[in-house]
Design a protein around this motif. Structure first.
Motif, short mmCIF file in Angstrom:
data_model
loop_
_atom_site.label_atom_id
_atom_site.label_comp_id
_atom_site.label_asym_id
_atom_site.label_seq_id
_atom_site.Cartn_x
_atom_site.Cartn_y
_atom_site.Cartn_z
N LEU A 44 0.85 -1.19 0.00
CA LEU A 44 0.00 0.00 0.00
C LEU A 44 0.89 1.24 0.00
CD1 LEU A 44 -2.43 -1.00 2.92
CD2 LEU A 44 -2.88 -1.28 0.47
N LEU A 45 0.44 2.28 -0.69
CA LEU A 45 1.06 3.59 -0.54
C LEU A 45 -0.01 4.52 0.01
CD1 LEU A 45 3.18 5.84 -0.94
CD2 LEU A 45 2.38 6.05 -3.31
N TYR A 46 0.26 5.07 1.19
CA TYR A 46 -0.70 5.99 1.82
C TYR A 46 -0.06 7.38 1.85
CZ TYR A 46 -3.32 8.37 5.50
OH TYR A 46 -4.05 9.28 6.23
N ASP A 47 -0.76 8.33 1.25
CA ASP A 47 -0.28 9.72 1.22
C ASP A 47 -1.16 10.52 2.18
OD1 ASP A 47 0.31 12.35 0.66
OD2 ASP A 47 0.50 12.03 -1.51
N ALA A 48 -0.62 10.75 3.38
CA ALA A 48 -1.41 11.42 4.42
C ALA A 48 -1.83 12.82 3.99
CB ALA A 48 -0.60 11.49 5.72
N SER A 49 -1.07 13.41 3.07
CA SER A 49 -1.37 14.79 2.69
C SER A 49 -2.63 14.92 1.85
CB SER A 49 -0.18 15.41 1.95
OG SER A 49 -0.09 14.90 0.64
N ILE A 50 -3.14 13.80 1.32
CA ILE A 50 -4.39 13.92 0.56
C ILE A 50 -5.54 13.11 1.18
CG2 ILE A 50 -3.44 14.59 -1.69
CD1 ILE A 50 -3.47 11.70 -2.55
N CYS A 51 -5.31 12.61 2.39
CA CYS A 51 -6.38 11.89 3.10
C CYS A 51 -7.32 12.91 3.74
CB CYS A 51 -5.76 10.99 4.18
SG CYS A 51 -6.98 10.17 5.23
N ILE A 52 -8.63 12.71 3.54
CA ILE A 52 -9.61 13.66 4.10
C ILE A 52 -10.26 13.10 5.36
CG2 ILE A 52 -10.09 14.85 1.92
CD1 ILE A 52 -12.60 13.01 1.65
N GLY A 53 -9.80 11.96 5.83
CA GLY A 53 -10.30 11.41 7.10
C GLY A 53 -11.74 10.93 7.05
N CYS A 54 -12.20 10.55 5.87
CA CYS A 54 -13.62 10.14 5.75
C CYS A 54 -13.88 8.77 6.38
CB CYS A 54 -14.04 10.12 4.29
SG CYS A 54 -13.17 8.85 3.32
N LYS A 55 -12.87 7.98 6.53
CA LYS A 55 -12.93 6.65 7.12
C LYS A 55 -13.73 5.63 6.32
CE LYS A 55 -13.99 7.66 11.42
NZ LYS A 55 -14.15 7.43 12.84
N ALA A 56 -13.92 5.90 5.03
CA ALA A 56 -14.56 4.90 4.17
C ALA A 56 -13.71 3.63 4.19
CB ALA A 56 -14.67 5.44 2.75
N CYS A 57 -12.40 3.80 4.29
CA CYS A 57 -11.50 2.64 4.29
C CYS A 57 -11.67 1.79 5.55
CB CYS A 57 -10.05 3.10 4.17
SG CYS A 57 -9.54 4.28 5.43
N VAL A 58 -12.05 2.41 6.65
CA VAL A 58 -12.23 1.65 7.90
C VAL A 58 -13.45 0.73 7.75
CG1 VAL A 58 -12.66 1.84 10.38
CG2 VAL A 58 -11.17 3.50 9.25
N ALA A 59 -14.53 1.30 7.23
CA ALA A 59 -15.75 0.49 7.04
C ALA A 59 -15.50 -0.60 6.00
CB ALA A 59 -16.90 1.41 6.60
N ALA A 60 -14.80 -0.23 4.91
CA ALA A 60 -14.54 -1.21 3.84
C ALA A 60 -13.65 -2.34 4.33
CB ALA A 60 -13.89 -0.51 2.65
N CYS A 61 -12.73 -2.00 5.22
CA CYS A 61 -11.82 -3.02 5.76
C CYS A 61 -12.61 -4.04 6.59
CB CYS A 61 -10.74 -2.35 6.60
SG CYS A 61 -9.59 -3.52 7.35
N ALA A 62 -13.50 -3.53 7.44
CA ALA A 62 -14.31 -4.44 8.27
C ALA A 62 -15.17 -5.33 7.38
CB ALA A 62 -15.18 -3.63 9.23
N GLU A 63 -15.75 -4.73 6.35
CA GLU A 63 -16.62 -5.50 5.44
C GLU A 63 -15.80 -6.56 4.70
OE1 GLU A 63 -19.07 -2.97 3.02
OE2 GLU A 63 -19.60 -4.68 1.74
N ALA A 64 -14.65 -6.15 4.21
CA ALA A 64 -13.80 -7.09 3.44
C ALA A 64 -13.34 -8.25 4.29
CB ALA A 64 -12.59 -6.35 2.88
N ASN A 65 -13.20 -8.01 5.58
CA ASN A 65 -12.71 -9.06 6.48
C ASN A 65 -13.83 -9.73 7.25
OD1 ASN A 65 -9.61 -9.09 6.40
ND2 ASN A 65 -10.11 -6.91 6.45
N ASP A 66 -15.06 -9.38 6.86
CA ASP A 66 -16.22 -10.02 7.45
C ASP A 66 -16.26 -9.88 8.99
OD1 ASP A 66 -18.57 -11.24 6.97
OD2 ASP A 66 -17.79 -13.30 7.08
N THR A 67 -15.88 -8.70 9.46
CA THR A 67 -15.96 -8.46 10.90
C THR A 67 -17.03 -7.41 11.16
OG1 THR A 67 -14.09 -6.93 10.63
CG2 THR A 67 -13.61 -9.04 11.65
#
Ligand code: SF4
Ligand code: SF4
Ligand code: SF4
Length: 308
Positions: A44-67
């Motif tokens: 993964l490449l994460y560029d903190a300078s363009i992250c808007i903190g929406c946390k869509a990735c947090v929800a998607a991660c839980a869904e992808a891992n079935d948690t």
């Protein structure tokens, strides 16, 4: 948490080991060994300078891992304050009191090229895939010793404390999705491209091209993970100091390589290494005990906290 030479010397001194021997060990020049990079290393490449903190990735991660979504914070929103038994990916906010530049930071497994979690696992339940380099966990081999939770310098693996058959929770780069030709959950939903997936070589070249395009935008004009801790497959760009985002300055040598080097030197210089070994274990145990506490204190001091 890394153990400094000073801490090691002080503790050895307290344990009654001659200082002269410790100085002999300390005289060795720090040299990083080259760690082989898996042929098809992805990351993964994460560029903190363009992250808007929406946390869509947090929800998607839980869904992808079935948690289930972790709503234990306010019983309503999926707002985990840190990585935990349900959370493989978290977004935190660094906001200093003095009003200077703030930043979001995404935290998940770094997929180290030389992973301390795997080196410390007595049964190779945590292991690095030789081709993709993804650090995976094998439930059939895990005996639940939790050693990986204290050897990881990034404080990533979390253990489930409830249930009959507890599991280690950490990002495994969505391996089942990759096998189906899909993107990881987090990169598939990020609206700004703050986190992207790909071969490590491509990600590194993308990171350097962003740095070249906007010199001065990124902290130290460098990519965290290119060399840090022997190199990692999760790479970071940031405007603010990496340390402030919870990414420690570990130097170019990996934690397992450093530990092994100390061990070799100690065995080389002592006829009866057992006594030193006991001292070292005491140092490490003491340091590891404060691992989590210090991480939280550091976050408190630097203003890094959960993004609510
Ligand atoms: S970040 Fe920690 S858990 Fe992930 S590979 Fe490195 S040592 Fe292992
Ligand atoms: S790669 Fe998968 S497991 Fe890892 S943080 Fe992204 S969504 Fe979560
Ligand atoms: S989805 Fe992208 S922009 Fe949103 S918090 Fe995650 S990394 Fe940041």
């Amino acid at each position: 948490m890394a153990i400094t030479r000073r801490e090691l010397f002080v503790s050895i001194g307290k344990a009654g080991i001659p200082a002269a021997v410790a100085l002999t060990v300390g005289a060795e020049t720090l040299q990083a060994e080259t760690i082989p990079i898996p042929s098809a290393a992805v990351g993964l490449l994460y560029d903190a300078s363009i992250c808007i903190g929406c946390k869509a990735c947090v929800a998607a991660c839980a869904e992808a891992n079935d948690t289930p979504p972790d709503t234990r914070g306010d019983q309503l929103h999926q707002a985990p304050s840190d990585l935990n038994d349900l959370t493989r990916n978290v977004i935190k906010l660094y906001k200093p009191e003095d009003g200077s530049a703030f930043s979001y930071v995404k935290r998940q497994c770094m997929h180290c090229l030389d992973p301390a979690c795997a080196a410390g696992c007595p049964f190779q339940a945590l292991h690095k895939d030789p081709e993709s380099g993804i650090v995976k966990w094998d439930s059939d081999k895990c005996i639940g010793c939790r050693y990986c939770t204290i050897t990881c310098p990034y404080h990533v693996p979390r253990f489930q404390w409830m249930g009959f058959n507890p599991r280690v929770t950490k990002c495994e780069l969505c391996s089942p999705r990759l096998e189906k030709g899909l993107q990881p959950g987090c990169t598939s939903v990020c609206p700004t491209g703050a986190v992207i997936f790909g071969p490590r070589t491509v990600l590194l070249s993308e990171a350097h091209s962003r740095i070249k395009k906007e010199p001065g935008r990124y902290y130290q004009g460098r990519v965290y993970g290119e060399k840090d801790n022997g190199g990692t497959q999760s790479l970071y760009l940031s405007r603010v100091a990496f340390e402030k985002l919870g990414l420690p300055e570990l130097g170019p040598e990996s934690v397992p390589a450093r530990t092994l080097r100390w061990q070799r030197r100690l065995y080389q210089y002592f006829a009866l290494p057992a006594v030193l070994y006991v001292s070292l274990v005491q140092v490490i145990r003491k340091s590891l005990k404060g691992h989590e506490q210090e991480a939280h204190e550091h976050e408190k001091e630097t203003g890094l906290r959960a993004q609510l």
